[in-house]
Design an enzyme around this catalytic site. Structure first.
Site, PDB file in Angstrom:
ATOM      1  CD  GLU A  53       1.274   7.371 -21.596  1.00 53.04           C
ATOM      2  OE1 GLU A  53       0.675   8.440 -21.790  1.00 53.04           O
ATOM      3  OE2 GLU A  53       2.478   7.327 -21.240  1.00 53.04           O
ATOM      4  NE  ARG A 262       4.985  12.790 -16.429  1.00 55.10           N
ATOM      5  CZ  ARG A 262       4.505  11.616 -16.093  1.00 55.10           C
ATOM      6  NH1 ARG A 262       4.585  11.209 -14.831  1.00 55.10           N
ATOM      7  NH2 ARG A 262       3.941  10.833 -16.986  1.00 55.10           N
ATOM      8  N   GLY A 303      13.150   7.846 -11.323  1.00 55.01           N
ATOM      9  CA  GLY A 303      13.114   6.549 -10.669  1.00 55.01           C
ATOM     10  C   GLY A 303      13.153   6.578  -9.158  1.00 55.01           C
TER      11      GLY A 303
END
Length: 424
Positions: A53, A262, A303
């Protein structure tokens, strides 16, 4: 609201355990920590659940800071990884905190420290006390890229009093698709407060560019045309991906797999799953170097998705073989990676439908179909799919996310006494 607050009281032991887990960041969960520095412009509170988000909102943040030069943002999220993502932006007028728990006293501490002029919620983070606290102070609440599936709408429909009270406090809502907007209105949102569709994830933020040294070191071990990236996989997907990969290697023995879950905290269980297949592998977080005889690389770090996409000509997008709504196809489309996905893509239904119809992505329903796709996607086929995906992404991005109506509404609401959306 009374029953909700009773449930919060009963859930207090669960939140206490979370605070222990958060360690030094627990004060932020309780509304503490340093507040806003003095400044001439308003403080705007922007909240997103986690990385996805917040990454989708990066363009909105940049546009907002440009449109309102004196404004400052406090961004909150529910995860330490999301917090680290925003800190990594390095923006002078943006602070980041873990979101205060939805207890009135914690929210009161947070609001006293920051005095936000407005709250912007990304997608579907509707918390009753948070909305009530802002409304009690006459501060507007906006929901951006709001998502409401038919299943979620049915669940909320069983709580008409609670959802009605929440939506009455929303001054402006832009849904990410027309269906979501209609479902919010059916649940009680004033239609006059429904803005144009805004899909923040259209052409969303690309992953950080790869570290050049890491890319140079790994590229010889991962020929792009023979490398599959399984991106953002969830529990239940790794086994299917590994089975498909092993089967495809029977006809393409040079195939390599980068498995990027994830949630990196699941690394031990995923490593055990890989070990059960008998495939040799190396683990990124342990600093292990994948040798030429190790076809699987467990990329259990945060990252580095830009690095993995730079190495992979084929990408399987996780959260789609299990019912998690599917993760973003924009990153692989931007990186020239051929896209494979499962059937569960509700989070990006419009985008995946356009990609599939154009032959720019391929839907698979399980390990057998995934294995067949891997066996047949050679370099030219990958390049053709990637080119079509790039074209589709450019078109949808151009169609998509006009932010001006949203920013106009935000500025009007901040400048209007008591946050009355109908004033003036």
């Amino acid at each position: 609201m009374l029953s909700y607050r009773l449930l919060l009281s009963l859930a207090a032991p669960v939140f206490a355990l979370r605070l222990i887990r958060d360690g030094r960041l627990a004060a932020e969960r309780l509304g503490g920590g340093a507040g806003a520095a003095r400044g001439a412009g308003p403080v705007i509170w922007l909240h997103g659940a986690s990385n996805g988000e917040l990454a989708s909102a990066r363009g909105l943040v940049d546009r907002l800071l440009d449109r309102r030069p004196g404004a400052r943002l406090v961004v909150t999220c529910n995860s330490a990884t999301g917090r680290a993502l925003v800190r990594g932006w390095g923006l002078d007028r943006v602070a980041v905190r873990l979101a205060p728990l939805d207890y009135r006293w914690a929210l009161g501490r947070f609001l006293s420290r920051w005095q936000p002029a407005a709250l912007m919620l990304i997608e579907s983070e509707l918390w009753p006390n948070r909305l009530a606290a802002m409304a009690a102070r006459g501060r507007p609440v906006l929901v951006v890229g709001a998502r409401m599936s038919a299943r979620s709408a049915a669940r909320w429909g069983r709580l008409p009093g609670l959802v009605g009270a929440m939506l009455a406090r929303v001054c402006y809502l832009s849904a990410q698709d027309a269906g979501s907007g209609a479902r919010f209105v059916a649940l009680g949102l004033d239609p006059a407060r429904l803005g144009p569709v805004v899909d923040l994830k259209s052409g969303g933020a690309a992953p950080a560019p790869p570290d050049p040294e890491a890319l140079a070191r790994l590229a010889p071990l991962f020929p792009r045309g023979d490398t599959l990236l399984a991106a953002s996989t969830h529990e239940g997907e790794e086994r299917a991906v590994l089975a498909a990969f092993a089967a495809a290697r029977a006809t393409r023995p040079g195939l390599r797999l980068i498995l990027a879950p994830r949630h990196p905290r699941r690394s031990p269980e995923i490593a055990a799953e890989i070990a059960r297949t008998g495939l040799p592998f190396a683990t990124r977080s342990r600093g292990e170097a994948p040798g030429p005889d190790m076809p699987v690389y467990l990329a259990d770090t945060m990252g580095e998705m830009g690095l993995w996409y730079a190495l992979a000509g084929i990408g399987f997008i996780g959260g789609s073989l299990v019912d998690r709504g599917g993760h973003t196809p924009w990153e692989p489309a931007a990186q020239g990676t051929a896209i494979l996905h499962g059937p569960h893509v509700a989070n990006f239904a419009r985008v995946y439908a356009a990609l599939d119809a154009a032959g720019a992505a391929r839907r698979v329903t399980g390990p057998d179909e995934l294995a067949r796709a891997l066996a047949g996607l050679d370099g030219p086929a990958q390049a053709a799919m990637a080119a079509r995906a790039s074209d589709i992404a450019a078109r949808l991005s151009a169609d998509g996310a006009g932010l001006d109506p949203l920013l106009d509404a935000l500025i009007r609401l901040i400048d209007t006494p008591n946050g009355d959306p109908d004033h003036g």
